[in-house]
Design a protein around this motif. Structure first.
Motif, short mmCIF file in Angstrom:
data_model
loop_
_atom_site.label_atom_id
_atom_site.label_comp_id
_atom_site.label_asym_id
_atom_site.label_seq_id
_atom_site.Cartn_x
_atom_site.Cartn_y
_atom_site.Cartn_z
N LYS A 26 0.83 -1.20 0.00
CA LYS A 26 0.00 0.00 0.00
C LYS A 26 0.87 1.26 0.00
O LYS A 26 0.52 2.26 -0.64
CB LYS A 26 -0.94 0.00 1.20
N VAL A 27 2.00 1.23 0.66
CA VAL A 27 2.91 2.39 0.66
C VAL A 27 3.32 2.73 -0.77
O VAL A 27 3.31 3.89 -1.17
CB VAL A 27 4.16 2.10 1.54
N VAL A 28 3.66 1.71 -1.55
CA VAL A 28 4.09 1.95 -2.94
C VAL A 28 2.91 2.39 -3.80
O VAL A 28 3.03 3.34 -4.58
CB VAL A 28 4.78 0.70 -3.53
N THR A 29 1.76 1.74 -3.67
CA THR A 29 0.62 2.14 -4.52
C THR A 29 0.12 3.53 -4.14
O THR A 29 -0.30 4.28 -5.01
CB THR A 29 -0.53 1.11 -4.47
N ASP A 30 0.19 3.90 -2.86
CA ASP A 30 -0.14 5.27 -2.47
C ASP A 30 0.83 6.25 -3.14
O ASP A 30 0.42 7.30 -3.63
CB ASP A 30 -0.09 5.45 -0.95
N TRP A 31 2.12 5.90 -3.15
CA TRP A 31 3.13 6.74 -3.81
C TRP A 31 2.79 6.88 -5.29
O TRP A 31 2.85 7.98 -5.85
CB TRP A 31 4.51 6.12 -3.64
N MET A 32 2.41 5.78 -5.93
CA MET A 32 2.09 5.79 -7.35
C MET A 32 0.85 6.68 -7.61
O MET A 32 0.85 7.45 -8.57
CB MET A 32 1.87 4.37 -7.86
#
Length: 130
Positions: free
Chosen positions: A120-126
């Protein structure tokens, strides 16, 4: 990206105008490559295969972490970075941290993307940066 139907001139992708040029040097497979000429901020996917003999993943990771303040690491050998540098500049800087037979791929990302089992940290960043 370059719109070959428009002769390689700037074209619209989403809300952003992207400027590209086609290099005169073909890639390994003989095809011409399109490159972001830099200057505008873009998000790039960086992927690499370290085939040896040293496989110094730490050197690559350190370089990316020190160079790009806005970044995410969705997969083992994949980074997403936001920068005004061109794809060629990113590639050239990475070449200093890998062996001569290692492989590097740098691609400009646009709004269309999908994931599976990415944190989720990466998809939020994306969502925030792409």
């Amino acid at each position: 990206m370059v719109d070959l139907a428009r002769g390689g001139r700037p074209f619209r992708t989403g809300d952003e105008v992207v400027s590209c040029r086609i290099t005169s040097e073909p890639g390994e497979d003989g095809t011409l490559m399109a490159m972001n000429t830099g200057g505008t901020v873009a998000v790039y996917l960086i992927s690499y295969d370290l085939v040896g003999p040293h496989r110094d993943y730490e050197a690559v990771t350190d370089h990316i972490m020190k160079t790009y303040g806005t970044r995410a690491k969705p997969l083992e050998s994949v980074w997403l970075v936001k920068t005004s540098k061109s794809a060629a500049e990113i590639r050239d800087a990475l070449q200093q941290h890998v062996d001569s037979n290692d492989k590097i791929l740098v691609v400009t990302l646009t709004r269309g993307w999908a994931t599976r089992k990415i944190s989720k940290v990466v998809t939020d960043w994306m969502h925030q940066h792409i």
